[in-house]
Design an enzyme around this catalytic site. Structure first.
Site, PDB file in Angstrom:
ATOM      1  N   ARG A  15      15.187 -18.873  32.310  1.00 59.88           N
ATOM      2  CA  ARG A  15      15.765 -17.523  32.230  1.00 59.88           C
ATOM      3  C   ARG A  15      14.740 -16.524  31.689  1.00 59.88           C
ATOM      4  NH1 ARG A  15      16.279 -13.478  28.717  1.00 59.88           N
ATOM      5  NH2 ARG A  15      16.673 -14.968  27.040  1.00 59.88           N
ATOM      6  N   ASP A  16      14.434 -16.605  30.421  1.00 62.42           N
ATOM      7  CA  ASP A  16      13.496 -15.638  29.823  1.00 62.42           C
ATOM      8  C   ASP A  16      12.119 -15.798  30.463  1.00 62.42           C
ATOM      9  OD1 ASP A  16      12.625 -13.668  28.112  1.00 62.42           O
ATOM     10  OD2 ASP A  16      13.220 -14.669  26.277  1.00 62.42           O
ATOM     11  N   HIS A 207      13.915 -16.714  17.833  1.00 64.00           N
ATOM     12  CA  HIS A 207      13.490 -16.525  19.236  1.00 64.00           C
ATOM     13  C   HIS A 207      12.231 -15.666  19.189  1.00 64.00           C
ATOM     14  CE1 HIS A 207      14.676 -15.575  23.599  1.00 64.00           C
ATOM     15  NE2 HIS A 207      13.811 -14.605  23.347  1.00 64.00           N
ATOM     16  N   HIS A 209       8.736 -14.250  20.678  1.00 63.14           N
ATOM     17  CA  HIS A 209       7.752 -14.028  21.739  1.00 63.14           C
ATOM     18  C   HIS A 209       6.374 -14.036  21.070  1.00 63.14           C
ATOM     19  CE1 HIS A 209      10.284 -13.128  25.305  1.00 63.14           C
ATOM     20  NE2 HIS A 209      11.201 -13.020  24.364  1.00 63.14           N
ATOM     21  N   CYS A 240      10.089  -9.701  28.651  1.00 59.62           N
ATOM     22  CA  CYS A 240      11.332  -8.993  28.927  1.00 59.62           C
ATOM     23  C   CYS A 240      11.008  -7.796  29.807  1.00 59.62           C
ATOM     24  CB  CYS A 240      11.997  -8.544  27.631  1.00 59.62           C
ATOM     25  SG  CYS A 240      13.476  -7.564  27.943  1.00 59.62           S
ATOM     26  N   ASN A 249       7.750 -16.307  25.595  1.00 58.46           N
ATOM     27  CA  ASN A 249       8.192 -16.940  24.351  1.00 58.46           C
ATOM     28  C   ASN A 249       7.124 -17.928  23.925  1.00 58.46           C
ATOM     29  OD1 ASN A 249      10.874 -16.394  25.908  1.00 58.46           O
ATOM     30  ND2 ASN A 249      11.385 -16.612  23.753  1.00 58.46           N
TER      31      ASN A 249
END
Ligand code: HMG
Ligand code: MG
Length: 300
Positions: A15-16, A207, A209, A240, A249
């Site tokens: 996803r990310d 979370h 990055h 993002c 990430n």
């Protein structure tokens, strides 16, 4: 404080990691990535998003990905849902866990989900109600917890206020996102210290990055604060779309290596994880963003 004995990794690569890729990625390649990750022992994979395809085109095929992955017992396959429509689409795709996402800064909230922080929280209420009705767990995200690309500094108290709201409305865990990777270890400790006054630390996740190369230090700082859930992305993929310049990430391989060295159990096979990362990097034609994977592959 002593370090946790066990850590759960939330793999956000599909996803990310992929949401920001401009080139088309086939459903088959996404499915292969998810299946490779669970084969490596990941017990939680964020598979996709039920967001507007106009906003994030890469996630448009998420229902097809859910239909084709080999769902293994004991593994959580989750998806982002920004509103009731997203939740209903996720439900129709058979998703068993969703995540709602808010921000700690007003400007990022507007850019990412086109509404204010308080409007976003109101939007989540019907999602929480519907999720409860269908027995679906909801995870909460707060973005820009250590800085915003538009508003600059973000006070930990502001992060705490949004996190409290998400937790109070029923999110079982709140993941604090350093969306642009500007946070440092000291700020991370302060953040968990402040947010941890309202929410038990075993209900918080980190979370990070890695834009400024601080993610590993921030994870270690979080471990010292008693945090035991971390989001990471295989091969360090991602970014993002609404945070310019945000890199991926922290790489899952690098986090597993760190935790192995600390004797903290994850249940993940590092070699298989490295294989999963190499395979998706080949598909994307991208260099591997995991330092551990690069080192191990170079010496193999
Ligand atoms: P909007 O344009 O304000 O939505 O977008 P709207 O309610 O006004 O509806 C406009 C149109 O969108 C309508 O279609 C709706 O049906 C459709 P039309 O009538 O024009 O044909 N629509 C949808 N379509 C599909 N799925 C939906 C959906 N909702 C409405 N769920 C919206 C608001 C929230 C939808 C939009 O801003 C959006 O999709 N944003 C998502 C942005 C995103 O995914 N960002 C990346 C994930 S967050 C992140 O990466 C951070 C994180 O990793 C943590 C960290 O690092 O900090 C989690
Ligand atoms: Mg993120």
């Amino acid at each position: 404080m002593s370090l946790p004995k066990q850590v759960r990794l939330v793999e956000v690569g599909p996803r990310d990691g992929l949401q920001n890729e401009k080139q088309p990625i086939s459903v088959a390649d996404k499915v292969r990535l998810v299946d490779d990750l669970t084969a490596a022992g990941l017990s939680y994979v964020e598979v996709g998003s039920f967001v507007s395809p106009k906003w994030v085109p890469q996630m448009a095929g998420s229902a097809d990905v859910f239909a084709q992955i080999q769902q293994k017992a004991g593994v959580t396959y989750a998806a982002l849902a920004p509103n009731l429509k997203g939740f209903e689409d996720a439900l129709a795709a058979g998703v068993k866990e969703v995540a709602v996402f808010a921000a700690a800064s007003e400007a990022f909230s507007q850019k990412n989900i086109n509404c204010s922080i308080s409007e976003s929280l109101q939007r989540f209420v019907p999602v929480m109600d519907a999720a409860k009705q269908h027995g679906i767990r909801v995870r909460g995200y707060v973005s820009c917890v250590l800085g915003c690309p538009y508003d600059g500094d973000v006070a930990p108290e502001q992060v705490a206020a949004v996190s409290r709201e998400l937790f109070a409305m029923g999110c079982y865990e709140v993941s604090l996102g350093d969306t642009i990777g500007t946070g440092t270890a000291g700020a991370t400790r302060t953040l968990f210290d402040v947010v941890g006054r309202d929410i038990p630390r075993d209900k918080l996740a980190g979370h990070f990055h890695d834009t400024y190369g601080q993610a590993m230090a921030n994870i270690y700082a979080s471990l010292l604060e008693g945090i035991s859930v971390f989001d990471s992305s295989v091969a360090g993929l991602g970014g993002c779309p609404y945070a310019k310049g945000a890199s991926g990430n922290v790489a899952s391989e690098d986090v597993v290596y760190l935790l192995n060295g600390l004797g903290i159990h994850t249940g993940i096979d590092l070699d298989l994880l490295i294989q999963a990362g190499s395979r998706i990097c080949e598909v994307l034609g991208k260099a591997n963003g995991s330092r551990v994977a690069k080192a191990k592959l170079a010496s193999a």
